[in-house]
Design an enzyme around this catalytic site. Structure first.
Site, PDB file in Angstrom:
ATOM      1  N   SER A  59       0.811  -1.222   0.000  1.00  0.00           N
ATOM      2  CA  SER A  59       0.000   0.000   0.000  1.00  0.00           C
ATOM      3  C   SER A  59       0.842   1.269   0.000  1.00  0.00           C
ATOM      4  O   SER A  59       0.501   2.249  -0.685  1.00  0.00           O
ATOM      5  CB  SER A  59      -0.957   0.000   1.199  1.00  0.00           C
ATOM      6  OG  SER A  59      -0.255  -0.072   2.418  1.00  0.00           O
ATOM      7  N   LYS A  70       0.484 -16.432   0.104  1.00  0.00           N
ATOM      8  CA  LYS A  70       1.740 -15.663   0.056  1.00  0.00           C
ATOM      9  C   LYS A  70       2.026 -14.980   1.385  1.00  0.00           C
ATOM     10  O   LYS A  70       3.192 -14.757   1.736  1.00  0.00           O
ATOM     11  CB  LYS A  70       1.705 -14.654  -1.097  1.00  0.00           C
ATOM     12  CG  LYS A  70       0.581 -13.618  -1.040  1.00  0.00           C
ATOM     13  CD  LYS A  70       0.985 -12.345  -0.361  1.00  0.00           C
ATOM     14  CE  LYS A  70      -0.169 -11.353  -0.325  1.00  0.00           C
ATOM     15  NZ  LYS A  70       0.201 -10.060   0.280  1.00  0.00           N
TER      16      LYS A  70
END
Length: 330
Positions: free
Chosen positions: A142, A193
């Protein structure tokens, strides 16, 4: 006609995507559970807790009530931690109008612990049938997206007809979405992941070197593929942007919350200490390890990496013993 857009969840990723759309000229409403976050966004155009040092567009307006952001929003971004997806979905469900069509983009990652359902499945189960769900996932830290660094992502949905509009909506000079229909595949990639990133964090915390990390990432990719095969996913998804691309980014970056979590655990910090350091941000891999481990146990899927991460995080297994056992199993 300009669509009305709302974001549910003002964490780092929800705020980043809301701001991306706001800087494109859309008026974006964002809901936050924390009144302090609402006040900071509206009064100072910043999200000090979850996205510090980023100036937010004045087109991004925050609210604390669902009735202020849901009913008229033709497009919604759903950005809450996976452990809260069902609860929040149940809370927002009554505010959708019966005579309007909605498109909802989920960026929540994980499997629901009690049912082992993917986030898109939970949302479809809870929300009205006039809400069409898509998922967005990729190597999307982000902070880097918020700083407008070049990024690719994948938007997937079983509702293929909504994908062109969503790709166009999120597309910018620095953020490039690609459309696929393997919605389950990218959701599994996004969950697994994070577990692998925690394991790579273990390696860094123990100073085990790049050879160990390369082996761990390779094993994580294999486990993605094994789970995906069980769900009937497209194999190519795991070797694309949402699979190996996101895996590399999350495992390699110091900006990754999951990597940070694993590294700090390896250095001997407690869960409470790490939580305080993360200032309310969530390492999704902690909960993904638990749900995916239980799912694998029930379905006979061999996941040695996930198993050892789960045992360290949730059963208190010594990390050195977990690594030794992992090496013996692979």
């Amino acid at each position: 006609m300009v669509p009305e857009i709302s974001v549910i969840g003002a964490g780092g990723w929800g705020t980043t995507l809301g701001n991306l759309l706001a800087t494109k000229g859309f008026l974006v409403k964002i809901w936050s559970f924390e009144q302090e976050t609402v006040d900071n966004i509206n009064n100072f155009h910043e999200n000090k807790q979850f996205l510090p040092s980023i100036h937010l567009s004045s087109n991004l307006v925050a609210f604390s009530k669902f009735e202020e952001v849901i009913p008229n929003a033709e497009i919604l971004v759903f950005a809450v931690p996976s452990s809260h997806v069902r609860k929040i979905a149940e809370q927002i469900s009554p505010f959708f109008k019966n005579d309007q069509k909605y498109k909802l983009v989920s960026v929540s990652k994980g499997l629901e612990y009690t049912t082992f359902k993917l986030m898109s499945e939970v949302l479809r189960e809870v929300l009205p049938s006039n809400v069409k769900v898509a998922a967005l996932s990729g190597p999307n830290l982000s902070s880097e997206v918020a700083h407008m660094q070049p990024t690719a992502t994948v938007i997937a949905s079983i509702h293929e007809e909504i994908l062109p509009e969503l790709v166009d909506l999120f597309h910018t000079e620095y953020f490039k979405p690609y459309a696929i229909t393997d919605e389950r595949g990218i959701e599994i990639c996004g969950a697994v992941k994070n577990i692998t990133a925690i394991a790579v964090g273990f390696c860094d915390g123990l100073n085990l070197g790049n050879n160990s990390k390369g082996s761990i990432m390779t094993l994580g990719l294999h486990e993605m593929n094994r789970i995906g095969k069980h769900f009937g996913c497209t194999r190519g998804t795991f070797f694309g942007i949402a699979g190996i691309g996101d895996l590399i980014a999350t495992c390699s970056s110091k900006l990754s919350r999951n990597h940070f979590y694993g590294e700090e655990i390896a250095r001997g910090k407690t869960l409470d200490q790490i939580s305080d350091e993360m200032h309310g941000m969530v390492a999704e891999g902690v909960w993904a390890a638990e749900s995916i481990y239980q799912f694998a146990q029930e379905n006979g899927i061999d996941l040695p990496l996930t198993t050892q991460v789960y045992k360290v995080l949730h059963e208190g297994k010594l990390m050195e013993k977990a690594i030794k056992d992992l090496l013996a199993l692979i």
